[in-house]
Write a protein that holds these residues in place. Structure first.
Motif, mmCIF file in Angstrom:
data_model
loop_
_atom_site.group_PDB
_atom_site.id
_atom_site.type_symbol
_atom_site.label_atom_id
_atom_site.label_comp_id
_atom_site.label_asym_id
_atom_site.label_seq_id
_atom_site.Cartn_x
_atom_site.Cartn_y
_atom_site.Cartn_z
ATOM 1 N N ASP A 40 54.141 46.401 22.025
ATOM 2 C CA ASP A 40 55.540 46.521 21.582
ATOM 3 C C ASP A 40 56.029 45.236 20.917
ATOM 4 N N ARG A 41 55.614 44.092 21.426
ATOM 5 C CA ARG A 41 56.151 42.824 20.910
ATOM 6 C C ARG A 41 55.367 42.325 19.686
ATOM 7 N N PHE A 42 54.061 42.217 19.808
ATOM 8 C CA PHE A 42 53.265 41.686 18.703
ATOM 9 C C PHE A 42 51.813 42.152 18.913
ATOM 10 N N PRO A 43 51.374 43.210 18.276
ATOM 11 C CA PRO A 43 50.013 43.720 18.495
ATOM 12 C C PRO A 43 48.961 42.688 18.064
ATOM 13 N N LEU A 44 48.026 42.446 18.945
ATOM 14 C CA LEU A 44 46.911 41.545 18.624
ATOM 15 C C LEU A 44 45.718 41.927 19.481
ATOM 16 N N HIS A 45 44.615 41.172 19.339
ATOM 17 C CA HIS A 45 43.359 41.481 20.020
ATOM 18 C C HIS A 45 43.433 41.018 21.471
ATOM 19 N N VAL A 46 43.143 41.943 22.422
ATOM 20 C CA VAL A 46 43.158 41.644 23.851
ATOM 21 C C VAL A 46 41.774 41.932 24.418
ATOM 22 N N ILE A 47 41.212 40.961 25.147
ATOM 23 C CA ILE A 47 39.915 41.107 25.809
ATOM 24 C C ILE A 47 40.167 41.140 27.316
ATOM 25 N N VAL A 48 39.671 42.180 27.997
ATOM 26 C CA VAL A 48 39.858 42.344 29.438
ATOM 27 C C VAL A 48 38.548 42.045 30.143
ATOM 28 N N TRP A 49 38.626 41.161 31.133
ATOM 29 C CA TRP A 49 37.468 40.865 31.999
ATOM 30 C C TRP A 49 37.730 41.557 33.329
ATOM 31 N N PRO A 50 37.012 42.637 33.613
ATOM 32 C CA PRO A 50 37.307 43.417 34.829
ATOM 33 C C PRO A 50 36.850 42.683 36.095
ATOM 34 N N VAL A 51 37.729 42.627 37.086
ATOM 35 C CA VAL A 51 37.425 42.012 38.379
ATOM 36 C C VAL A 51 38.109 42.816 39.463
ATOM 37 N N ARG A 52 37.673 42.582 40.707
ATOM 38 C CA ARG A 52 38.397 43.136 41.859
ATOM 39 C C ARG A 52 39.460 42.130 42.271
ATOM 40 N N VAL A 53 40.658 42.610 42.459
ATOM 41 C CA VAL A 53 41.784 41.736 42.758
ATOM 42 C C VAL A 53 42.158 41.757 44.231
ATOM 43 N N GLN A 54 41.301 42.360 45.078
ATOM 44 C CA GLN A 54 41.571 42.400 46.516
ATOM 45 C C GLN A 54 40.239 42.514 47.232
ATOM 46 N N GLY A 55 40.140 41.857 48.353
ATOM 47 C CA GLY A 55 38.916 41.909 49.121
ATOM 48 C C GLY A 55 38.244 40.548 49.204
ATOM 49 N N GLU A 56 37.100 40.574 49.877
ATOM 50 C CA GLU A 56 36.388 39.338 50.150
ATOM 51 C C GLU A 56 35.879 38.675 48.883
ATOM 52 N N THR A 57 35.434 39.461 47.903
ATOM 53 C CA THR A 57 34.814 38.894 46.694
ATOM 54 C C THR A 57 35.796 38.717 45.528
ATOM 55 N N VAL A 64 42.511 38.726 29.402
ATOM 56 C CA VAL A 64 43.218 39.175 30.617
ATOM 57 C C VAL A 64 42.191 39.336 31.718
ATOM 58 N N VAL A 65 42.428 38.705 32.870
ATOM 59 C CA VAL A 65 41.571 38.823 34.049
ATOM 60 C C VAL A 65 42.328 39.649 35.084
ATOM 61 N N THR A 66 41.924 40.873 35.270
ATOM 62 C CA THR A 66 42.590 41.771 36.219
ATOM 63 C C THR A 66 41.708 42.992 36.432
ATOM 64 N N SER A 67 42.198 43.891 37.264
ATOM 65 C CA SER A 67 41.471 45.149 37.521
ATOM 66 C C SER A 67 41.651 46.082 36.326
ATOM 67 N N PRO A 68 40.574 46.710 35.837
ATOM 68 C CA PRO A 68 40.716 47.576 34.671
ATOM 69 C C PRO A 68 41.326 48.928 34.974
ATOM 70 N N THR A 69 41.487 49.261 36.287
ATOM 71 C CA THR A 69 41.980 50.597 36.644
ATOM 72 C C THR A 69 43.405 50.594 37.160
ATOM 73 N N GLY A 70 44.022 49.439 37.320
ATOM 74 C CA GLY A 70 45.359 49.375 37.875
ATOM 75 C C GLY A 70 46.435 49.548 36.827
ATOM 76 N N ALA A 71 47.673 49.552 37.296
ATOM 77 C CA ALA A 71 48.810 49.673 36.377
ATOM 78 C C ALA A 71 49.123 48.346 35.683
ATOM 79 N N VAL A 72 48.580 47.238 36.214
ATOM 80 C CA VAL A 72 48.894 45.915 35.644
ATOM 81 C C VAL A 72 48.386 45.807 34.222
ATOM 82 N N ILE A 73 47.135 46.202 33.964
ATOM 83 C CA ILE A 73 46.579 46.056 32.634
ATOM 84 C C ILE A 73 47.307 46.966 31.649
ATOM 85 N N ARG A 74 47.721 48.155 32.101
ATOM 86 C CA ARG A 74 48.456 49.044 31.195
ATOM 87 C C ARG A 74 49.815 48.454 30.835
ATOM 88 N N ASP A 75 50.494 47.859 31.820
ATOM 89 C CA ASP A 75 51.779 47.226 31.519
ATOM 90 C C ASP A 75 51.610 46.072 30.522
#
Length: 547
Positions: free
Chosen positions: A168-185, A150-161
């Protein structure tokens, strides 16, 4: 000497260049301390090595130099691009080193949504022309992924959802790559995350994901502008791992949505697309298992019924063996009769053709008559052939000396004539050489003739020896008791039909000849008596029918 310049008669104040430049700078900064300028970016080449950016704002009639300091560049919501129409907020100042005025920008924003949409449409057309949005390039999603990136912000509600929905559907291994999802970079960070997931080693410490989700919550066009980055769209299109795009709400569209393999309306929808429901899979598996067991059971029942029906239709072993057993019995009885009949038939044939001394004697006499006939024919043929060869040899022997002498005389005469005609010494030498060659040829000819005569004489002697051998064989036949019947002219009479009554005959025996006269017609051969012994040679009893 030159005359001194006349003194200035004006009372205007004199300024230095620095003074006038500073005065202008203060005047401009005091008058235009905070302004908003609308224009088109021109000459933008990206940030300088120092981190500052230098470009110009222009319209159809004027041009204004602009500068964005390094600290301001990191706070901008989007990256400036060549040809973009923007609204710049800042203050005017001058640069005394080049007598130019410029605006120092504190904030930069697009000149309305229309400009951003135009830029977005231009990027979309360019990437679509390259084939990045072609459906044939899109990959199929794995049905049962083991690891999801998953490529998203680690502090937002998106990753929690996303995590909650996957759990709930099928538990498996999830790897999160933290990035900023707004701004110049944000665009550069998301691009680096997608490329980083693709560069993970399969047997490394971090497992390689089977599926990627690029997610962000909703927002305005400016907030989602980082996901319209061209480099990010190319990285997503080139990803070896299938990508699900979940940026914004269902009505929000970005270049990442077009380049991704699947677009989800929301981040929660992306989690639902990524994994199936475990309970549904278990229920489906249980139903399939039950159906499989039922099918196997029904199939076994049908096979068992078919075997039973086939068993009832098959005859018993006695019925199967009855016909072969009957054929075997018939063959045994037929074979016994055939053997008895065959033995009796061969016994009768052997009795009918029983051998006896009389039968053997008769056969031997018949074969002896045939052999004597062939020998006499061979003797007559050899005598005729010997006479013919002797006559030919005599004629050849008579003619060869005459021909040799005539040829020798003709050649000598020609040579003498040629020598008489030629008076030159070389010709005489030639004549002598020719005479020598003639003598040599004559000697060779004589030798050849003598050799030929010797060979012919040898062959004649051989034929005479063969003839004498045949005569000896004839004498041997006469010694066994046979006789030759000749007519008055000495011709051999081979058959009784050739004898006329009253004809004078000559009988030639082994020890001499005797005259006889035929007194009757053809005499029938008498049956040989088995009990009487064979007559000796010269016994008169064997010629009784001829006198």
């Amino acid at each position: 000497m030159s005359e001194p310049a006349p003194e200035s008669r004006t009372n205007a104040t004199e300024y230095t260049v620095s003074e006038i430049s500073g005065a202008l700078k203060r005047t401009v900064e005091d008058t235009f301390g905070h302004v908003r300028v609308r224009g088109e970016i021109s000459g933008y080449r990206g940030p300088h090595s120092s981190g500052h950016a230098y470009f110009a704002l222009k319209d159809d009639r004027a041009r204004l130099e602009a500068v964005v300091w390094k600290g301001t560049m990191s706070r901008l919501k989007f990256r400036p691009e060549e040809g973009m129409e923007v609204i710049a907020t800042g203050k005017l100042t001058t640069y005394p080193g080049s007598s130019k005025y410029q605006i120092v920008i504190d904030n930069l924003e697009p000149a309305g949504a229309g400009a951003l949409m135009a830029l977005l449409e231009e990027r979309k057309r360019r990437l679509q022309a390259e084939g990045l949005f072609d459906p044939s390039r899109k990959q199929l999603l794995p049905y049962m992924p083991r690891v999801i990136g998953v490529v998203t912000s680690p502090t937002g509600a998106v990753i929690r959802d996303i995590l909650h929905r996957i759990k709930d559907r099928f538990p498996l291994h999830v790897i999160v790559w933290p990035v900023r999802v707004q701004g110049e970079t944000s665009g550069a960070e998301v691009t680096a995350a997608v490329q980083g997931f693709n560069r993970l080693a399969e047997d490394g410490a971090i497992p390689t994901p089977d599926l990627l989700i690029v997610a962000r919550g909703g927002g305005s066009l400016e907030d989602l502008w980082g996901f319209n980055d061209e480099a990010l769209a190319r990285a997503v299109a080139a990803s070896n791992i299938p990508v699900i795009s979940a940026v914004g709400h269902e009505t929000d569209w970005t270049l990442v949505d077009l380049a991704a393999d699947v677009r989800a309306p929301t981040p929660t929808g992306a989690a639902e697309i990524a994994v199936p429901v475990k309970a549904d899979l278990e229920a489906t598996l249980a139903g399939l298992t039950a159906r499989l067991r039922s099918c196997i059971s029904r199939g076994m029942d049908r096979k068992r019924q078919s075997v039973r029906a086939a068993a009832r239709a098959l005859p018993s072993p006695d019925q199967l063996l009855a016909l072969p057993r009957r054929r075997f019995d018939d063959a045994v009885s037929w074979l016994e009769r055939a053997l008895v009949t065959g033995v009796e038939r061969r016994r009768a044939r052997l009795g009918a053709t029983r051998l006896s001394p009389a039968t053997l004697s008769r056969r031997i006499r018949e074969w002896r008559v045939l052999a004597d006939r062939d020998v006499m024919r061979a003797q007559v043929a050899l005598r005729a052939l010997a006479r013919e060869k002797r006559n030919l040899f005599n004629r050849t022997a008579d003619q060869l000396p005459k021909c040799a002498d005539a040829a020798r005389a003709a050649k000598r005469q020609r040579l003498e004539t040629s020598a008489a005609r030629l008076s030159l010494r070389p010709l005489l030498h030639l004549s002598e050489a020719a005479r020598a060659r003639l003598d040599t040829a004559t000697r060779r000819h004589d030798l050849a003739v003598l050799s030929r005569l010797e060979r012919l004489r040898g062959r004649l002697d051989q034929a005479q020896r063969l003839l004498s051998t045949l005569k000896l064989s004839e004498q041997a036949i006469l010694d066994r008791g046979y006789a030759l019947v000749l007519d008055a002219s000495g011709t051999l009479i081979r058959r009784a039909a050739g004898v006329r009554p009253g004809e004078a005959l000559e009988l030639r025996f082994a020890d001499g000849s005797a005259a006889a006269i035929a007194t009757g017609g053809v005499a029938r051969p008498a049956k040989p008596a088995a009990a009487k012994p064979a007559a000796k040679p010269g016994d008169p009893g064997r010629q009784g029918s001829l006198f």
